[in-house]
Design an enzyme around this catalytic site. Sequence first.
Site, PDB file in Angstrom:
ATOM      1  N   ASP A 134      74.243  35.053  47.757  1.00 50.72           N
ATOM      2  CA  ASP A 134      74.572  35.407  48.620  1.00 50.72           C
ATOM      3  C   ASP A 134      76.185  36.373  49.510  1.00 50.72           C
ATOM      4  OD1 ASP A 134      73.218  34.195  51.552  1.00 50.72           O
ATOM      5  OD2 ASP A 134      75.565  34.241  52.330  1.00 50.72           O
TER       6      ASP A 134
ATOM      7  N   PHE B 285      75.562  23.416  66.798  1.00 46.91           N
ATOM      8  CA  PHE B 285      73.957  23.604  67.537  1.00 46.91           C
ATOM      9  C   PHE B 285      73.639  25.206  68.007  1.00 46.91           C
ATOM     10  CE2 PHE B 285      70.249  22.698  69.965  1.00 46.91           C
ATOM     11  CZ  PHE B 285      69.734  21.084  69.373  1.00 46.91           C
ATOM     12  N   GLY B 286      73.633  25.986  66.289  1.00 45.94           N
ATOM     13  CA  GLY B 286      73.849  27.641  66.046  1.00 45.94           C
ATOM     14  C   GLY B 286      72.058  27.479  66.148  1.00 45.94           C
ATOM     15  N   SER B 287      72.281  28.660  65.021  1.00 49.79           N
ATOM     16  CA  SER B 287      71.048  29.420  64.521  1.00 49.79           C
ATOM     17  C   SER B 287      70.416  28.032  63.382  1.00 49.79           C
ATOM     18  CB  SER B 287      71.084  30.654  63.631  1.00 49.79           C
ATOM     19  OG  SER B 287      69.795  30.869  63.367  1.00 49.79           O
TER      20      SER B 287
ATOM     21  N   GLY C 160      67.292  30.706  61.404  1.00 50.34           N
ATOM     22  CA  GLY C 160      66.597  29.810  62.067  1.00 50.34           C
ATOM     23  C   GLY C 160      66.090  29.483  63.147  1.00 50.34           C
TER      24      GLY C 160
ATOM     25  N   GLU D 183      62.247  54.355  61.008  1.00 50.78           N
ATOM     26  CA  GLU D 183      61.256  53.995  60.018  1.00 50.78           C
ATOM     27  C   GLU D 183      61.254  53.012  58.982  1.00 50.78           C
ATOM     28  OE1 GLU D 183      58.907  57.663  58.919  1.00 50.78           O
ATOM     29  OE2 GLU D 183      59.015  58.015  60.981  1.00 50.78           O
TER      30      GLU D 183
ATOM     31  N   HIS E 253      75.432  26.900  53.570  1.00 52.85           N
ATOM     32  CA  HIS E 253      76.053  27.604  52.665  1.00 52.85           C
ATOM     33  C   HIS E 253      77.378  27.618  51.750  1.00 52.85           C
ATOM     34  CE1 HIS E 253      77.658  31.820  51.002  1.00 52.85           C
ATOM     35  NE2 HIS E 253      78.477  32.364  52.757  1.00 52.85           N
TER      36      HIS E 253
ATOM     37  N   ASP F  80      81.809  29.815  58.335  1.00 50.90           N
ATOM     38  CA  ASP F  80      82.650  29.500  57.303  1.00 50.90           C
ATOM     39  C   ASP F  80      84.235  29.177  57.383  1.00 50.90           C
ATOM     40  OD1 ASP F  80      80.562  29.853  55.416  1.00 50.90           O
ATOM     41  OD2 ASP F  80      80.605  30.901  55.189  1.00 50.90           O
TER      42      ASP F  80
ATOM     43  N   GLU G  50      64.291  59.051  61.748  1.00 53.43           N
ATOM     44  CA  GLU G  50      63.689  59.369  59.739  1.00 53.43           C
ATOM     45  C   GLU G  50      65.183  58.624  58.913  1.00 53.43           C
ATOM     46  OE1 GLU G  50      61.488  60.725  58.323  1.00 53.43           O
ATOM     47  OE2 GLU G  50      60.175  61.718  60.637  1.00 53.43           O
TER      48      GLU G  50
END
Length: 341
Positions: A192, A26-28, A135, A232, A109, A84, A228
């Site tokens: 990926d 029940f993660g992301s 998620g 940005e 995945h 994984d 910089e």
Amino acid sequence: MPAKVYTDKDGDLKYLKNKTLAVLGFGSQGHAHALNLKDSGLNVIIGLYKGSKSIPVAKEKGFKVYETGEAVKRADIIMVALPDTKQPEVYKSSIAPNLTEGKTLLFSHGFAIHFKTVVPPKDVDVILVAPKGPGHIVRRQYLEGKGVPAIIGVYQNPSKGAKKAALAWAKGIGGTRAGVLETTFKEETETDLFGEQTVLCGGATALIQAGYETLVEAGYQPEMAYFECLHELKLIVDLINEAGISGMRFSISETAKWGDVSVGPKIIDSGTKKRMKEALKNIQSGKFAKGWIREYQGGYKRYNALLKKGEKHSIEKVGARLRGMMPWMQRRSVKGAQASY
């Protein structure tokens, strides 16, 4: 020839209507898939290990929660939303003993299947449904009546209905609202890993740190170097994200454009591309996967040491102080940031 894009008309939720869908973790990604599928009118249960901190959270969201093995036993389609490195041991202890002919394993995945750290029996379908976004965005877009583009793939299809199940699941989480592309477990996994290592995470962070160090070592103020070379960057990435590289170039000054096209290729040159090809070869051969599995089995020693070293870099101290001057910036802690499962 452009890839076929599947939309709402290609996915049929009726295909999942009389099935029980289990989300393990029940993660992301797990919470987003579970909530979106539930809101799409489907029967979703959650599988978690005994003592998981996510149990009260999932119950509060209205889900029935079972220990992992029991959830697999009760479900027709099982989403393995676990890290994984955790998947092989959970598969062996809780998933495999409860898998029966006709069930479907779903992954977001392809790592465990492609590198064979999980080898499912031939009588179950194995599919991939992977939204191309975190998620919380998958959930937010769904609630707004929109969706995050997703990819699907089929690894095993004894039922002859694996693709229908993948498209229905993608529709249930909102993916077909935006568009769904078909791929393979091999292609998804290898591209990926390559993107993470060479561009999105590894390449970007190394480039930021190298630019920052170059300016500081030349005597410039760390604060100026931070602005910089890190702060940005978001402005540029947002422009690229919205309009592509050419669109970004349209929005910046002529001086910035000239520096981009004339100096950029000297920094990221043929030597960089050669090393990228080497990284890709290590992914394709399984060398990276074997090394990562060894690292996990050895207790994450080098992994944790490298993360700690990164946290001590001066850019982190300078950045924390400067972000404190930006009230619009969301405060995030790097502690305890691992996904819950």
